[in-house]
Design an enzyme around this catalytic site. Structure first.
Site, PDB file in Angstrom:
ATOM      1  N   ARG A 161       0.884  -1.185   0.000  1.00 40.62           N
ATOM      2  CA  ARG A 161       0.000   0.000   0.000  1.00 40.62           C
ATOM      3  C   ARG A 161       0.915   1.226   0.000  1.00 40.62           C
ATOM      4  NH1 ARG A 161      -5.302   1.376   3.512  1.00 40.62           N
ATOM      5  NH2 ARG A 161      -6.083  -0.011   1.914  1.00 40.62           N
TER       6      ARG A 161
ATOM      7  N   HIS B 283      -7.384   0.789  -6.365  1.00 38.50           N
ATOM      8  CA  HIS B 283      -7.575  -0.068  -5.178  1.00 38.50           C
ATOM      9  C   HIS B 283      -8.224  -1.372  -5.668  1.00 38.50           C
ATOM     10  CE1 HIS B 283      -7.826  -1.316  -1.182  1.00 38.50           C
ATOM     11  NE2 HIS B 283      -8.682  -0.452  -0.665  1.00 38.50           N
TER      12      HIS B 283
ATOM     13  N   GLN C 184     -10.122  -3.895  -3.318  1.00 37.46           N
ATOM     14  CA  GLN C 184     -11.428  -3.431  -2.847  1.00 37.46           C
ATOM     15  C   GLN C 184     -12.523  -3.790  -3.846  1.00 37.46           C
ATOM     16  OE1 GLN C 184     -12.146  -1.689   0.142  1.00 37.46           O
ATOM     17  NE2 GLN C 184     -14.176  -2.337  -0.510  1.00 37.46           N
TER      18      GLN C 184
ATOM     19  N   ASP D  21     -17.204   7.213  -1.357  1.00 39.23           N
ATOM     20  CA  ASP D  21     -15.993   7.055  -0.547  1.00 39.23           C
ATOM     21  C   ASP D  21     -15.750   8.406   0.128  1.00 39.23           C
ATOM     22  OD1 ASP D  21     -13.576   6.189   0.508  1.00 39.23           O
ATOM     23  OD2 ASP D  21     -12.517   6.105  -1.403  1.00 39.23           O
TER      24      ASP D  21
ATOM     25  N   CYS E 273     -16.371   1.591   0.662  1.00 42.45           N
ATOM     26  CA  CYS E 273     -15.199   0.756   0.963  1.00 42.45           C
ATOM     27  C   CYS E 273     -14.788   0.858   2.429  1.00 42.45           C
ATOM     28  CB  CYS E 273     -14.036   1.126   0.045  1.00 42.45           C
ATOM     29  SG  CYS E 273     -13.416   2.792   0.293  1.00 42.45           S
TER      30      CYS E 273
ATOM     31  N   ARG F 270     -13.546  -8.800   1.703  1.00 38.48           N
ATOM     32  CA  ARG F 270     -12.120  -8.535   1.448  1.00 38.48           C
ATOM     33  C   ARG F 270     -11.309  -9.783   1.803  1.00 38.48           C
ATOM     34  NH1 ARG F 270     -10.092  -3.323   1.498  1.00 38.48           N
ATOM     35  NH2 ARG F 270      -8.203  -4.383   0.812  1.00 38.48           N
TER      36      ARG F 270
HETATM   37  N1  NVA Z   1      -9.905   6.505  -1.289  1.00 37.83           N
HETATM   38  C1  NVA Z   1      -9.508   6.131   0.042  1.00 37.83           C
HETATM   39  C2  NVA Z   1      -9.723   4.672   0.254  1.00 37.83           C
HETATM   40  C3  NVA Z   1      -9.406   4.199   1.644  1.00 37.83           C
HETATM   41  C4  NVA Z   1      -9.577   2.726   1.796  1.00 37.83           C
HETATM   42  C5  NVA Z   1      -8.060   6.504   0.265  1.00 37.83           C
HETATM   43  O1  NVA Z   1      -7.251   6.304  -0.657  1.00 37.83           O
HETATM   44  O2  NVA Z   1      -7.739   6.999   1.337  1.00 37.83           O
HETATM   45  N1   CP Z   2     -11.232  -0.198   2.507  1.00 34.96           N
HETATM   46  C1   CP Z   2      -9.960  -0.287   2.930  1.00 34.96           C
HETATM   47  O1   CP Z   2      -9.033  -0.533   2.139  1.00 34.96           O
HETATM   48  O2   CP Z   2      -9.797  -0.085   4.265  1.00 34.96           O
HETATM   49  P1   CP Z   2      -8.433   0.105   5.074  1.00 34.96           P
HETATM   50  O3   CP Z   2      -7.873   1.461   4.674  1.00 34.96           O
HETATM   51  O4   CP Z   2      -8.834   0.042   6.502  1.00 34.96           O
HETATM   52  O5   CP Z   2      -7.468  -0.986   4.688  1.00 34.96           O
END
Ligand code: NVA
Ligand code: CP
Length: 307
Positions: free
Chosen positions: A105, A132, A135, A221, A261, A289
């Site tokens: 990540r 993502h 997800q 989101d 998500c 997930r």
């Molecule tokens: N769009 C959000 C998703 C978090 C799971 C982010 O990138 O922070």
């Molecule tokens: N939806 C998701 O990826 O959640 P986290 O940021 O908690 O991993």
């Protein structure tokens, strides 16, 4: 040595491969619910690299590989040499000699692409600024569980054209469904950044109520994604009319689902009555997930396993 298969964007997998993953997900989830041990990844190790925070992604991968018989190692920027500027290419060489699969990540998609080019083992994108994919695996699987095939259906994406939105748009091309996107001015979809082949699977709407009309699923989101916190105040103002509330859900089909998500911000991108209401499937979405990623890890490490 043949190049390993990676999962860096949703479109890295064909529709046929994704259908296989979903069939395996169903079987793996069923074993889990029956408390039947299934350890095809005995002795395999996953390294999980987090340059951003996480609850669901860390938990689902760590629990998932453990349940498949393997083990996970957590690395973060804060406590590894990645945070002190060790080149991604060097990190990839070293890490991939000590484990069987890597999940990352991070910020720019380019970082996971560079890591994957220098990795001896499969690499999974656990979220980048652009995509993502894990997800959306869970989201589509959840839709199918509740409503059957998503082909030909219409999804409304309300809010920011972020990593999750881009991945929904890729999924629309792969699975053959439509997305109605409504963003505030200045936050529109960038098709090239979204990695789209064409624009025929989505339409943009200035009015979020219009975008939601007649759709099968409404999803959104947070207004500010990780890494964009400096824009928080400006975004809060720009997005205030893009909240998914009960009135917006009434525009959708009577059997339309709501997904998010997570993490969610009640009173911002979604009203509490929607996310906590009867059409919301966010907890199934979060649980899936785990199951979809177990199928993903099995596929990347063992190839096609018959159910
Ligand atoms: N769009 C959000 C998703 C978090 C799971 C982010 O990138 O922070
Ligand atoms: N939806 C998701 O990826 O959640 P986290 O940021 O908690 O991993």
């Amino acid at each position: 040595m043949t190049a390993p298969k990676h999962f860096l964007q949703l479109k890295d997998f064909s529709r046929d491969e994704l259908a296989h993953l979903f069939a395996r997900t169903r079987w793996i989830k069923d074993q889990f619910k029956r408390y039947t041990p299934y350890h095809p990844l005995f002795d395999r190790t996953m390294v999980m690299i987090f340059e951003k925070q996480s609850t669901r992604t860390r938990l689902s991968f760590e629990a998932g590989i453990h349940q498949l018989g393997g083990a996970a190692i957590f690395l973060s920027t804060r406590d590894s040499q990645l945070g002190r500027g060790e080149p991604v290419e060097d990190a990839a060489q070293v890490i991939s000699r000590m484990c069987d699969i890597v999940m990352i990540r991070t910020f720019e998609q380019e970082i996971v692409e560079r890591f994957a080019r220098h990795s001896r083992v499969p690499v999974i994108n656990g979220l980048t600024n652009e995509y993502h994919p894990c997800q959306i695996l869970a989201d589509i699987y959840t839709f199918i569980e509740h409503r059957g095939s998503i082909e030909g259906k219409t999804v409304a994406w309300i809010g920011d054209s972020n990593n999750v939105c881009n991945t929904w748009l890729q999924a629309a091309e792969v699975f053959g469904f439509n997305v109605h996107v409504s963003t505030p001015p200045g936050y529109e979809v960038e098709p090239e950044r979204a990695g789209l082949y064409g624009t025929s699977h989505y339409a943009e709407f200035a009015d979020p109520m219009e975008a939601a009309r007649g759709v099968d699923l409404v999803t959104t989101d947070g207004w500010t994604s990780m890494g964009f916190e400096a824009e928080n105040e400006a975004r809060r103002r720009a997005f205030e009319d893009w909240q998914v509330d009960a009135e917006m859900m009434r525009q959708a089909r009577p059997d339309a689902l709501f997904m998010h998500c997570l993490p969610a911000h009640r009173g911002e991108e979604v009203a509490a009555e929607v996310i906590d209401g009867p059409r919301s499937v966010v907890w199934d979405e979060a649980e899936n997930r785990l199951h979809t990623q177990k199928a993903l890890m099995e596929y990347l490490l063992l190839g096609r396993v018959d159910s």
